[in-house]
Every structure is written in C-alpha cells, then in structure tokens.
Design an enzyme around this catalytic site. Structure first.
Site, PDB file in Angstrom:
ATOM      1  N   LYS A  76       0.812  -1.228   0.000  1.00  0.00           N
ATOM      2  CA  LYS A  76       0.000   0.000   0.000  1.00  0.00           C
ATOM      3  C   LYS A  76       0.846   1.280   0.000  1.00  0.00           C
ATOM      4  O   LYS A  76       0.489   2.256  -0.659  1.00  0.00           O
ATOM      5  CB  LYS A  76      -0.958   0.010   1.192  1.00  0.00           C
ATOM      6  CG  LYS A  76      -2.084  -1.017   1.091  1.00  0.00           C
ATOM      7  CD  LYS A  76      -3.025  -0.913   2.288  1.00  0.00           C
ATOM      8  CE  LYS A  76      -4.131  -1.961   2.184  1.00  0.00           C
ATOM      9  NZ  LYS A  76      -5.120  -1.830   3.267  1.00  0.00           N
ATOM     10  N   ASP A  87     -10.132   2.569   2.799  1.00  0.00           N
ATOM     11  CA  ASP A  87     -10.243   1.888   4.095  1.00  0.00           C
ATOM     12  C   ASP A  87     -11.022   2.729   5.110  1.00  0.00           C
ATOM     13  O   ASP A  87     -11.836   2.198   5.876  1.00  0.00           O
ATOM     14  CB  ASP A  87      -8.851   1.558   4.657  1.00  0.00           C
ATOM     15  CG  ASP A  87      -8.176   0.423   3.902  1.00  0.00           C
ATOM     16  OD1 ASP A  87      -8.886  -0.444   3.348  1.00  0.00           O
ATOM     17  OD2 ASP A  87      -6.926   0.396   3.862  1.00  0.00           O
TER      18      ASP A  87
END
Ligand code: ATR
Length: 274
Positions: free
Chosen positions: A67, A103
């Site tokens: 990420k 997220d």
C-alpha cells in the site's frame, strides 16, 4: 469488458475476489476480478504494465505489503491518500494511474450502518499505531471527533501518527488506558491482540460513556477477544467484516461502472468461507 485485480504478497488469503465475484454475478456484469501474487521486486513492473495497458487491467486493489510503495509509484494519488501515504484502490485513466484509499470510508460506513450516532462523541480511544490504524485515525478525525487517543505499546509510533494527523490526536502509553476509557464514546482495536494465542489484557469498558461503541477492524474471528469482553460488559459492539465489504464498493464502481450494494447475503458468503 473490464478486468480488475487485487495485488499483494502473499495473496491467497484475500477475500476480495469473493466480494467482487459476488457483485459481478449478482449485477450480471461481464468482466473479471482476480488475485495477483506480486512480490516486492515485481511491483514496479506490475504497475508499469498496468499504466501502459499491456496488463489488460483497468484497475484494482493493492493490499499488504504494497500500500505504501504503490502510493509512491502511482501518478495521481488523491488528497486523502496523500495524507495517509498509502493507497488501496487504483484505476487507469488516460494512461495515468489514479489512486485513493477507501479503508477509512469502509470503516465509517460500517459504523454508520450498525451503530448510527457513533460519531456524536467527544473522545475516542484507538488501540494500535500500525499501518492499519492510519486510515481509521484519519476517518474518525474527519468525522469531527474532537479528541482521539492513540494508545500503543511503542509510544514513539503513536507520536509519529499524532504528528501526521494533527492536534486532535494524542499519543498515549498502554498504562494510560484505564483513565482514557473513562467517558470515552468510541473504542477501536486496530491490533492483532489475542489472535496469536497470547493472553489478552482485561479492559474495563464499563467506565465508557452511556451508549458507547466498541469496534474492531480485525474480522477473523468475527467476534475478537476484545469484542467478546466488551459484549460481556454490556457494550454495543460492531465487528470488522463490514469495513472489508464497504471498502470494496468504490473500487468496483470505478472499474465496472455500477455501485454495488453491501447486503446480508454478501456478508454470509464471506462468513461461510471463514
Ligand atoms: P498492521 O499494519 O496490521 O497494523 P503492524 O504495523 O505490525 O500491523 O501493527 C501492529 C499493531 O499491533 C501495533 O500497534 C503493535 O504495537 P507496537 O507498535 O508496539 O508493535 C500492536 N501489537 C501487536 N502485538 C501486540 C501486543 N502483544 N501487545 C500490544 N500491542 C501489540
């Protein structure tokens, strides 16, 4: 017809293909979503093949451990992901790799659905200062919670996050927990505490504010040891599965053009697979 991926290393435990496969089928869309094992050495090449169109993908998800590096390597990260320094959703547009991080959206949408009013509190306590805590800290701050205590075994890591996310974030040592819990309206576990068989500390949730919410971003098992403790003590608990499901929706819409719905049947598909 669009094709999308989830890239990580290892990747075999990812539930994302199940989620997107469910939506492709239920919306009767052509297209595919598949898992790609991409080693750290292969990431640059993988993203380049995406950018130049040779991969055949229109975009996809990025997961652990990529990420942060995918953020550095993409062309157009949005403001949200720039502050986080991490991306989980990529899409190709005019030969450029655009990116965001969903997220935090997944986290807040899950709480909105299962514990409406969760953000009407002055104080939140977040346990953990690892990679997974960042999007949660940002999202809770952006919903206006005034004081966010980040409690971590390694205080220095909590301090780094307080520096990154601003004055409403307070770095705290583990020993402060009993005091911090008093009157708090929200408790979030972002650690893997208890998952590896090590003993879980007893937390007194009963001193929290009336109507307080306790949630976990871990979803295997659905009821983590900390959630079980909180439930026994009479708190409202929310498991982390909805965060996983909701974070997937914005990407699906970008790649396949339809906004998917997170429903009980999808939740059951993932639970049956555990
Ligand atoms: P992730 O990216 O999934 O958040 P991570 O970056 O390794 O994973 O972070 C794990 C978090 O769980 C950290 O906050 C870690 O505390 P440290 O920063 O002190 O390492 C926390 N954690 C893991 N095991 C723990 C334990 N036994 N007791 C307390 N905290 C623990």
């Amino acid at each position: 017809v669009n094709h999308a991926f989830v890239a990580g290393y290892p990747i075999k435990h990812s539930r994302s293909p199940l989620i997107h496969g469910y939506w492709l089928k239920s919306l009767a869309l052509e297209g595919s979503y598949g898992a790609q094992a991409v080693s750290p050495e292969a990431l640059v090449g993988f993203l380049q093949s995406l950018r130049d169109g040779t991969s055949g993908f229109g975009g996809g998800n990025i997961t652990i451990p990529h990420k942060e590096r995918a953020f550095s390597l993409c062309d157009r990260p949005d403001d949200l992901s720039r502050e986080l320094g991490a991306v989980n959703t990529l899409w190709l547009k005019d030969g450029l790799l655009h990116a965001t991080n969903t997220d935090g959206y997944g986290f807040t949408t899950n709480l909105d659905e299962r514990a409406a009013g969760w953000d009407h509190c002055d104080t939140a306590v977040i346990l953990g200062a690892g990679g997974a805590s960042r999007a949660v800290i940002q999202a809770v701050r952006d919903r206006g919670v005034k004081t966010i205590h980040v409690v971590n075994r390694t205080l220095e890591k909590a301090r780094e996050l307080a520096d990154r996310f601003g004055p409403s974030i307070r770095a705290q040592a583990m020993g402060e927990m009993p005091d911090l819990m008093k009157g708090a309206g929200l408790f979030i576990n972002t650690t893997s505490l208890g998952m590896d068989g090590t003993p879980v500390p007893q937390i007194d949730f009963t001193t929290m504010a009336k109507g307080a919410v306790v949630t976990d971003i871990v979803y295997v098992p659905l009821k983590t040891p900390l959630l079980a403790q909180a439930e026994t003590q009479g708190l409202r608990i929310v498991d982390g599965l909805g965060m996983l499901l909701h974070q997937a929706a914005p990407g699906f819409e970008k790649w396949f053009g339809r906004r998917p719905v997170v429903d009980a049947a999808l939740r059951q598909v993932i639970i049956d697979d555990m």
